[in-house]
Design an enzyme around this catalytic site. Structure first.
Site, PDB file in Angstrom:
ATOM      1  N   LYS A 120       0.822  -1.220   0.000  1.00 25.93           N
ATOM      2  CA  LYS A 120       0.000   0.000   0.000  1.00 25.93           C
ATOM      3  C   LYS A 120       0.852   1.264   0.000  1.00 25.93           C
ATOM      4  O   LYS A 120       0.606   2.195  -0.766  1.00 25.93           O
ATOM      5  CB  LYS A 120      -0.907   0.037   1.243  1.00 25.93           C
ATOM      6  CG  LYS A 120      -1.915  -1.061   1.349  1.00 25.93           C
ATOM      7  CD  LYS A 120      -2.851  -0.845   2.523  1.00 25.93           C
ATOM      8  CE  LYS A 120      -2.181  -0.845   3.880  1.00 25.93           C
ATOM      9  NZ  LYS A 120      -1.575  -2.144   4.228  1.00 25.93           N
ATOM     10  N   ASN A 143      -3.288   6.540   5.598  1.00 28.58           N
ATOM     11  CA  ASN A 143      -2.351   5.804   6.447  1.00 28.58           C
ATOM     12  C   ASN A 143      -0.914   6.210   6.186  1.00 28.58           C
ATOM     13  O   ASN A 143       0.009   5.539   6.641  1.00 28.58           O
ATOM     14  CB  ASN A 143      -2.527   4.300   6.198  1.00 28.58           C
ATOM     15  CG  ASN A 143      -2.091   3.453   7.376  1.00 28.58           C
ATOM     16  OD1 ASN A 143      -2.348   3.800   8.519  1.00 28.58           O
ATOM     17  ND2 ASN A 143      -1.426   2.349   7.103  1.00 28.58           N
ATOM     18  N   HIS A 189      -3.295  -9.028  10.818  1.00 24.48           N
ATOM     19  CA  HIS A 189      -4.159  -8.321  11.779  1.00 24.48           C
ATOM     20  C   HIS A 189      -5.401  -9.136  12.157  1.00 24.48           C
ATOM     21  O   HIS A 189      -6.455  -8.562  12.448  1.00 24.48           O
ATOM     22  CB  HIS A 189      -4.621  -6.969  11.201  1.00 24.48           C
ATOM     23  CG  HIS A 189      -3.501  -6.080  10.770  1.00 24.48           C
ATOM     24  ND1 HIS A 189      -2.498  -5.662  11.630  1.00 24.48           N
ATOM     25  CD2 HIS A 189      -3.214  -5.521   9.568  1.00 24.48           C
ATOM     26  CE1 HIS A 189      -1.658  -4.884  10.971  1.00 24.48           C
ATOM     27  NE2 HIS A 189      -2.062  -4.791   9.728  1.00 24.48           N
TER      28      HIS A 189
END
Length: 431
Positions: A120, A143, A189
Site C-alpha cells: 500500500k 495511512n 491483523h
C-alpha cells in the site's frame, strides 16, 4: 485544513488525541461543530480545556450526536465504544469518513484509494510521485503522510491519493473513490477480526463496494475471482494484465532503481493503471517510475560496506511482506524475527534458495531458528546489534545483508520505523 459546512452546529465525540485525532478536532471546530474530546492521557486533553467539552464518550449521553470519531487503532471488535455508540444510534467513524463527507464542498477533484495487505505505502507514494512529476496537483494521506483533514484542499482537478488500512475502511461508509485499488489480501491483523480471515478480506474489499457506477476498480484476478465484491457498474481492471496493455514493458523495470523485485513490479503495475485511468501519458508515467526515490524502511538500500549491500526492509512485518524482498536479491544474509503474526515461514518458504545464512532476533527468533536449522546456516542472535555484527563478519563481496523480519517490532521496538532506524545506525557504524 479540510472542513465541511455540513458539520456546523452538529455534535461529535473524538476518542483519541494523537495526530489524526487532533487534526479532526481542529477541522470540526473550524467548521462550527460542538466537540467532546477524550484521551486517557491528561496531557493530551489539556490543550482543549475551554475550547471543547472534555469527557469520556463511554460516560456521555450521546443522544443527538452525529458521530463518534475514533483512531483506527481502536479495536472495534473488543472496545466498548462501538456497542455503546450503537445503543444511541450514533455511527463510529474515522477521519477518512469525515473527508468523504467534505468532498462535496471541495474544488472538483478525484480520489484514489489504495488498500491491500502489502504494498500500500509504496503504491500510494509512487502514484503520488508520478502525478506530481507530471504537474498534477496532488497530495497523499490516510495511512501515510499528514492526516488528511490537516491538509489544505487541492485546487481544481487535484487528485487525493489515500493509503487505506482495513481499520480505516471499517470506519468509512461513504468514500466513493474514483479509482479504488485492492493490491492483495493475505492473513494479517487477524486479532482485529476474531481470527477470521474472511472478515478481514471483507473489510478490505469494502473499498470497492462503496464505489458508484462508472468509477474504476483495480484488483488481482485471483482476489477478484474469490471476492467478487466489485460495485455494480464499476469499471474493473485486472492487475496482471497491466504491463501487457499499457505501453510500458515489464523489462523496463531495470530502469526503475527503487522498484526492484517481483512485488514492486505489481506495485508499479497498479500505479501505471491508476495514472493511465487519470489520463497521464506513457512518457509521464515512465518518467515517474524512473525517478521515484523509494520509501524509508521498504527495501531501502542503506549502504554498501566492503562490497556488501545492506538493505533495510523493516516494514516487512509479515511473511507475505518479506517474501518479495527475499526474491529480489541473491546471497542474502537474512535478519529475521520479532513478534510473529502467524506461525511458520509462509510465502518466505519458496524464496529460501536466495538465502545464504539466517540471523534470528526477537521473541519469534527461537521458533524461526528451529524451522531453519539444517536447511540454511542459522545464528541465534536475539538482538539486532548482534545480528548485524554477525552478518557483517560472515558476508562476502556481492552478498546482501537484509533486515526483513517478517514480524512486528513490538517485542523490542516501539514500531517498525524505530527498528529500521536502529539498523541504519548500526550499518553506519560499520563504515
Amino acid at each position: 485544513m479540510i472542513t465541511s459546512p455540513a458539520w456546523k452546529d452538529r455534535k461529535y465525540a473524538v476518542l483519541g488525541l494523537a495526530r489524526s485525532g487532533r487534526a479532526t478536532v481542529e477541522a470540526l471546530l473550524a467548521a462550527g461543530a460542538e466537540v467532546l474530546v477524550w484521551d486517557d492521557r491528561a496531557e493530551a486533553r489539556e490543550p482543549y480545556a475551554g475550547r471543547c467539552a472534555i469527557g469520556d464518550p463511554l460516560e456521555a449521553d450521546l443522544t443527538g450526536y452525529a458521530g463518534v470519531v475514533v483512531s483506527p487503532g481502536v479495536p472495534l471488535n473488543t472496545h466498548p465504544i462501538k456497542p455503546y455508540a450503537d445503543s444511541f444510534g450514533v455511527p463510529v467513524i474515522g477521519d477518512v469518513e469525515l473527508f468523504a463527507q467534505a468532498r462535496a464542498d471541495l474544488p472538483p477533484h478525484k480520489v484514489v484509494g489504495i488498500t491491500g495487505t502489502n504494498g500500500k505505502s509504496t503504491t500510494t507514494a509512487l502514484t503520488h510521485h508520478i502525478l506530481k512529476q507530471a504537474g498534477v496537483p496532488t497530495t497523499m494521506g490516510g495511512n501515510i503522510g499528514l492526516p488528511i483533514l490537516e491538509q489544505d484542499p487541492l485546487p481544481e482537478e487535484g487528485v487525493y491519493v489515500l493509503e487505506l488500512s482495513s481499520y480505516q475502511i471499517d470506519l468509512t461508509f461513504s468514500l466513493d473513490c474514483d479509482v479504488a485499488v485492492l493490491l492483495n489480501i493475505t492473513p494479517d491483523h487477524l486479532d482485529r477480526y476474531d481470527g477470521d480471515f474472511q472478515k478481514y478480506a471483507a473489510s478490505k474489499s469494502r473499498l470497492l463496494t462503496m464505489q458508484t457506477r462508472g468509477h474504476n476498480s483495480i484488483a488481482r484476478f485471483t482476489d477478484a475471482r474469490s471476492l467478487g465484491n466489485f460495485a455494480e457498474g464499476s469499471i474493473a481492471s485486472i492487475l496482471e494484465d497491466v504491463l501487457a496493455n499499457r505501453g510500458i514493458a515489464g523489462e523496463e523495470q531495470a530502469d526503475w532503481p527503487s522498484l526492484q523485485g517481483p512485488h514492486n513490479r505489481e506495485n508499479a503495475a497498479a500505479a501505471i493503471e491508476i495514472c493511465d485511468i487519470l489520463g497521464l501519458s506513457s512518457d509521464d508515467i515512465r518518467s515517474g517510475l524512473q525517478t521515484y526515490p523509494g520509501l524509508p524502511h521498504r527495501m531501502e538500500r542503506v549502504a554498501e560496506v566492503a562490497g556488501v549491500a545492506y538493505v533495510n526492509d523493516s516494514k516487512g512485518t509479515n511473511t507475505a511482506a518479506s517474501a518479495p524482498a527475499l526474491a529480489a536479491f541473491d546471497n542474502i544474509h537474512w535478519i529475521l524475527g520479532g513478534l510473529a503474526k502467524e506461525p511458520g515461514l509462509g510465502e518466505c518458504e519458496a524464496e529460501l534458495s536466495h538465502v545464504k545464512a539466517v540471523y534470528t532476533i526477537g521473541k519469534a527468533g527461537p521458533d524461526f531458528a528451529a524451522l531453519l536449522e539444517g536447511r540454511v546456516p542459522v545464528e541465534r542472535c536475539e538482538t539486532l546489534d548482534r545480528a548485524v555484527s554477525a552478518a557483517a563478519t560472515k558476508a562476502q563481496t556481492g552478498d546482501t545483508v537484509l533486515l526483513s523480519p517478517a514480524c512486528a517490532s513490538f517485542d523490542q521496538y516501539a514500531d517498525f520505523e524505530k527498528r529500521g532506524d536502529h539498523f541504519r545506525a548500526l550499518v553506519e557504524g560499520l563504515k
